[in-house]
Design a protein around this motif. Structure first.
Motif, PDB file in Angstrom:
ATOM      1  N   GLY A 342       0.842  -1.193   0.000  1.00 23.26           N
ATOM      2  CA  GLY A 342       0.000   0.000   0.000  1.00 23.26           C
ATOM      3  C   GLY A 342       0.877   1.242   0.000  1.00 23.26           C
ATOM      4  O   GLY A 342       2.075   1.170   0.267  1.00 23.26           O
ATOM      5  N   ILE A 343       0.290   2.392  -0.316  1.00 17.52           N
ATOM      6  CA  ILE A 343       1.071   3.632  -0.366  1.00 17.52           C
ATOM      7  C   ILE A 343       0.187   4.817   0.022  1.00 17.52           C
ATOM      8  O   ILE A 343      -1.031   4.802  -0.192  1.00 17.52           O
ATOM      9  N   ASN A 344       0.805   5.822   0.608  1.00 22.23           N
ATOM     10  CA  ASN A 344       0.085   7.049   0.957  1.00 22.23           C
ATOM     11  C   ASN A 344      -0.005   7.926  -0.285  1.00 22.23           C
ATOM     12  O   ASN A 344       0.972   8.556  -0.686  1.00 22.23           O
ATOM     13  N   ASN A 345      -1.189   7.980  -0.899  1.00 18.66           N
ATOM     14  CA  ASN A 345      -1.325   8.750  -2.141  1.00 18.66           C
ATOM     15  C   ASN A 345      -1.747  10.192  -1.893  1.00 18.66           C
ATOM     16  O   ASN A 345      -2.248  10.863  -2.795  1.00 18.66           O
ATOM     17  N   HIS A 346      -1.570  10.660  -0.661  1.00 25.53           N
ATOM     18  CA  HIS A 346      -1.853  12.063  -0.356  1.00 25.53           C
ATOM     19  C   HIS A 346      -0.595  12.919  -0.455  1.00 25.53           C
ATOM     20  O   HIS A 346      -0.591  14.079  -0.071  1.00 25.53           O
ATOM     21  N   THR A 347       0.488  12.344  -0.951  1.00 23.87           N
ATOM     22  CA  THR A 347       1.719  13.099  -1.189  1.00 23.87           C
ATOM     23  C   THR A 347       2.020  13.060  -2.678  1.00 23.87           C
ATOM     24  O   THR A 347       1.605  12.110  -3.379  1.00 23.87           O
ATOM     25  N   PRO A 348       2.740  14.053  -3.205  1.00 22.74           N
ATOM     26  CA  PRO A 348       3.074  14.034  -4.641  1.00 22.74           C
ATOM     27  C   PRO A 348       3.809  12.763  -5.045  1.00 22.74           C
ATOM     28  O   PRO A 348       3.544  12.188  -6.095  1.00 22.74           O
ATOM     29  N   GLU A 349       4.755  12.312  -4.199  1.00 21.44           N
ATOM     30  CA  GLU A 349       5.514  11.102  -4.526  1.00 21.44           C
ATOM     31  C   GLU A 349       4.607   9.877  -4.515  1.00 21.44           C
ATOM     32  O   GLU A 349       4.708   9.000  -5.372  1.00 21.44           O
ATOM     33  N   GLY A 350       3.685   9.826  -3.532  1.00 15.71           N
ATOM     34  CA  GLY A 350       2.751   8.705  -3.460  1.00 15.71           C
ATOM     35  C   GLY A 350       1.835   8.648  -4.656  1.00 15.71           C
ATOM     36  O   GLY A 350       1.585   7.569  -5.220  1.00 15.71           O
ATOM     37  N   LYS A 351       1.320   9.803  -5.077  1.00 20.12           N
ATOM     38  CA  LYS A 351       0.440   9.855  -6.253  1.00 20.12           C
ATOM     39  C   LYS A 351       1.177   9.385  -7.502  1.00 20.12           C
ATOM     40  O   LYS A 351       0.610   8.736  -8.373  1.00 20.12           O
ATOM     41  N   LYS A 352       2.459   9.725  -7.581  1.00 18.18           N
ATOM     42  CA  LYS A 352       3.254   9.355  -8.748  1.00 18.18           C
ATOM     43  C   LYS A 352       3.497   7.844  -8.795  1.00 18.18           C
ATOM     44  O   LYS A 352       3.455   7.220  -9.857  1.00 18.18           O
ATOM     45  N   LYS A 353       3.722   7.247  -7.619  1.00 14.85           N
ATOM     46  CA  LYS A 353       4.039   5.819  -7.564  1.00 14.85           C
ATOM     47  C   LYS A 353       2.807   4.937  -7.683  1.00 14.85           C
ATOM     48  O   LYS A 353       2.883   3.824  -8.195  1.00 14.85           O
ATOM     49  N   GLN A 354       1.655   5.408  -7.191  1.00 14.01           N
ATOM     50  CA  GLN A 354       0.462   4.553  -7.162  1.00 14.01           C
ATOM     51  C   GLN A 354       0.081   4.075  -8.559  1.00 14.01           C
ATOM     52  O   GLN A 354       0.010   4.850  -9.507  1.00 14.01           O
ATOM     53  N   ASN A 355      -0.149   2.781  -8.697  1.00 15.63           N
ATOM     54  CA  ASN A 355      -0.570   2.240  -9.989  1.00 15.63           C
ATOM     55  C   ASN A 355      -1.753   1.277  -9.870  1.00 15.63           C
ATOM     56  O   ASN A 355      -2.200   0.723 -10.870  1.00 15.63           O
ATOM     57  N   LEU A 356      -2.263   1.075  -8.648  1.00 11.37           N
ATOM     58  CA  LEU A 356      -3.435   0.231  -8.444  1.00 11.37           C
ATOM     59  C   LEU A 356      -4.488   0.963  -7.618  1.00 11.37           C
ATOM     60  O   LEU A 356      -4.153   1.804  -6.781  1.00 11.37           O
ATOM     61  N   LYS A 357      -5.742   0.627  -7.853  1.00 13.36           N
ATOM     62  CA  LYS A 357      -6.848   1.104  -7.031  1.00 13.36           C
ATOM     63  C   LYS A 357      -7.401  -0.076  -6.247  1.00 13.36           C
ATOM     64  O   LYS A 357      -7.598  -1.159  -6.798  1.00 13.36           O
ATOM     65  N   CYS A 358      -7.654   0.142  -4.973  1.00  7.27           N
ATOM     66  CA  CYS A 358      -8.289  -0.867  -4.133  1.00  7.27           C
ATOM     67  C   CYS A 358      -9.767  -0.498  -4.059  1.00  7.27           C
ATOM     68  O   CYS A 358     -10.135   0.535  -3.480  1.00  7.27           O
ATOM     69  N   VAL A 359     -10.624  -1.318  -4.693  1.00 10.65           N
ATOM     70  CA  VAL A 359     -12.034  -0.955  -4.863  1.00 10.65           C
ATOM     71  C   VAL A 359     -12.932  -2.027  -4.241  1.00 10.65           C
ATOM     72  O   VAL A 359     -12.734  -3.222  -4.470  1.00 10.65           O
ATOM     73  N   ARG A 360     -13.920  -1.584  -3.453  1.00  6.96           N
ATOM     74  CA  ARG A 360     -14.901  -2.505  -2.885  1.00  6.96           C
ATOM     75  C   ARG A 360     -16.165  -2.508  -3.743  1.00  6.96           C
ATOM     76  O   ARG A 360     -16.663  -1.449  -4.115  1.00  6.96           O
ATOM     77  N   PHE A 361     -16.671  -3.719  -4.012  1.00  6.59           N
ATOM     78  CA  PHE A 361     -17.856  -3.867  -4.866  1.00  6.59           C
ATOM     79  C   PHE A 361     -18.910  -4.727  -4.170  1.00  6.59           C
ATOM     80  O   PHE A 361     -18.580  -5.585  -3.333  1.00  6.59           O
ATOM     81  N   ASP A 362     -20.172  -4.494  -4.535  1.00  6.49           N
ATOM     82  CA  ASP A 362     -21.273  -5.382  -4.161  1.00  6.49           C
ATOM     83  C   ASP A 362     -21.384  -6.409  -5.284  1.00  6.49           C
ATOM     84  O   ASP A 362     -21.778  -6.089  -6.407  1.00  6.49           O
ATOM     85  N   ILE A 363     -21.018  -7.664  -5.007  1.00  9.25           N
ATOM     86  CA  ILE A 363     -21.079  -8.732  -6.007  1.00  9.25           C
ATOM     87  C   ILE A 363     -22.037  -9.798  -5.484  1.00  9.25           C
ATOM     88  O   ILE A 363     -21.743 -10.478  -4.497  1.00  9.25           O
ATOM     89  N   ASP A 364     -23.186  -9.894  -6.139  1.00 10.36           N
ATOM     90  CA  ASP A 364     -24.230 -10.846  -5.716  1.00 10.36           C
ATOM     91  C   ASP A 364     -24.616 -10.642  -4.256  1.00 10.36           C
ATOM     92  O   ASP A 364     -24.831 -11.607  -3.513  1.00 10.36           O
ATOM     93  N   GLY A 365     -24.665  -9.382  -3.832  1.00  8.64           N
ATOM     94  CA  GLY A 365     -25.109  -9.055  -2.483  1.00  8.64           C
ATOM     95  C   GLY A 365     -24.028  -9.139  -1.414  1.00  8.64           C
ATOM     96  O   GLY A 365     -24.273  -8.797  -0.254  1.00  8.64           O
TER      97      GLY A 365
END
Length: 505
Positions: A342-365
């Protein structure tokens, strides 16, 4: 004429000829005989250099392959024709991207797999057909190999500026061996130990070549085993250990002598027994919006894990009633997601390095967590360092070196290996070590979070700052016995008084 020296049938086919589709007259030249063969009979002579000439209507034509055209497999009834420019005319060509055969003069042929691509269908677009060999994107990853530093003694001696080259091949002087042995005897008064170089000169050369390879691959300017002060950065006069907030421990006279011994050995080409190795982080190019993996593991209530020591917990369900909130705990069961950082994407360096999104979904409830690429991710590699022989506890591994600069100048930089040198009450006087251009093997040793059970188990080095002759210096020291082949990890954030490493940036 085409000459084939011990080539496979596949190599013969790639020349543009289709040996099993038609007969051809081939001369096998030697001093006494001249034999007539079919192309598909060449297997008989695959161990013999053969000159091939295709006879067409009584006159020999030299075959050429147009590297700007992609060839489709020919049917058994296909006929080879020759144009006035002595080139094979491939009328049926196509682009692997758009599957069109138009704009034949813009079709580029891969020199490895023979597939065709329009130069305007490639990403990035090519302006014109490149000169020399060209490889398509899928073959390019296989072709680009790490260029290893030559295992040549003179080149390695020059690269590391070794003072006494003769000692790399000569047997160690008996007096030196005795003096070193006396230092290796861990008396009660001695705190730190010098490293013990590998005995074989060839092995030491291989270790230095591995470091030189890594430095060249990372485009470092030069090897330097001391802190460097570059004009435009922090001057040496600013490195004053008395400015350290809360004070800095002073390296004892005996330990200073041990450090000098280590430096002298390195100047003679007898470095620490370490090998720099290359490890892959991503095996191939990954497109934006690609599903990488689902985050899996044991599902538990957050209230049960709130004060646990798990280092990879992931929120699965954040309910209004906190007692119903759930987390994923991959400590015992899970998949590769546990090892993605994981990375802190609230810094310029963190935003630059981030390449994945961690996303929560409703899948079949049900709530599920996916890791998804949020941009294109190129194939990546990184270097790590392994012990090449057994290393004792309290052995000095190396000093952390590089360019010294003010922290304020590097706070939002993209350097991946910065190390705090001086943490002053006045933040404008705080200094960092930046090994991006100049430095030593310390740049390639990995840091680790030692506040987790896994981190504590892996950690085998301490990152320690000392006051040495009034200047702040950083040493990496073994904090336990390290067996041969184990990777080296130093602590990001140990808070013991003796080893204040919370300074790591």
């Amino acid at each position: 004429k085409h000459s084939y020296f011990n080539q496979s049938p596949r190599a013969v086919q790639k020349s543009g000829l289709r040996p099993i589709l038609f007969g051809a007259i081939v001369s096998r030249e030697n001093k006494t005989t001249r034999e007539i063969l079919h192309f598909h009979c060449l297997l008989i002579y695959k161990q013999t250099p053969i000159s091939l000439t295709l006879e067409v209507m009584g006159s020999a034509k030299t075959l050429k392959r147009r590297r700007t055209q992609a060839l489709k497999p020919e049917s058994p009834k296909s006929v080879i024709e020759f144009d006035d420019e002595e080139e094979i005319d491939y009328s049926d060509v196509y682009c692997e991207k758009c599957h069109s055969g138009s704009a034949a003069d813009k079709l580029l042929l891969c020199d490895k797999c023979d597939r065709g691509f329009h130069i305007f269908c490639l990403k990035p677009v090519l302006v014109s057909v490149p000169k020399g060999a060209w490889f398509c994107p899928s073959c390019n990853n296989q072709v680009k190999k790490l260029k290893k530093f030559p295992l040549v003694q003179t080149k390695i001696i020059d690269f590391f500026r070794i003072q006494k080259p003769s000692e790399l091949v000569e047997k160690p002087n008996k007096d030196n061996r005795k003096r070193r042995k006396s230092l290796l005897v861990a008396k009660k008064k001695r705190k730190l130990l010098p490293f013990t170089p590998s005995e074989e000169p060839k092995r030491r050369l291989e270790q230095m070549a591995s470091l030189a390879t890594a430095m060249k691959a990372c485009r470092m300017v030069e090897f330097n085993n001391e802190l460097t002060y570059i004009r435009g950065m922090a001057p040496r006069s600013e490195n004053s250990a008395v400015l350290e907030k809360g004070g800095m421990q002073v390296l004892s006279k005996e330990d200073s002598d041990t450090l000098k011994l280590c430096k002298n050995m390195m100047e003679r080409g007898e470095g620490p027994p370490l090998m720099v190795v290359l490890t892959l982080r991503k095996d191939k190019f990954i497109k934006d919006l690609t599903i990488i993996t689902e985050y899996t593991g044991d599902v538990d209530y957050l209230k049960n894990r709130e004060y646990g020591d798990g280092d990879s917990m992931m929120t699965l369900l954040s309910a209004d009633d906190s007692s119903q909130s759930l987390v994923i705990c991959p400590d015992e069961r899970g998949n590769i997601a546990r090892f993605i950082n994981g990375i802190n994407n609230h810094t310029p360096e963190g935003k630059k390095k981030q390449n994945l999104k961690c996303v929560r979904f409703d899948i079949d409830g049900e709530a599920r967590v996916l890791l998804i690429a949020n941009r294109d991710i190129p194939r990546g590699e990184r270097f790590t360092v392994e012990a090449d022989k057994f290393i004792k506890d309290l052995t000095i591994i190396t000093e952390y070196t590089g360019d010294v600069d003010y922290l304020k100048n590097r706070e939002y930089g993209d350097g991946d290996s910065m190390m705090t040198l001086l943490s002053a009450d006045d933040s404008s006087q705080s200094l960092v070590i930046c090994p991006d251009e100049r430095g030593n093997i310390a740049r390639f040793i990995n840091g680790i979070n030692n506040h987790t059970p896994e981190g504590k188990k892996k950690q085998n080095l301490k990152c320690v700052r000392f006051d040495i002759d009034g200047e702040a210096r950083v040493l990496l020291i073994a904090n336990r016995d390290i067996p041969r082949g184990e990777r080296l990890y130093y602590d990001y954030n140990g808070y013991e008084h003796e080893y204040p490493t919370e300074h790591f940036v």
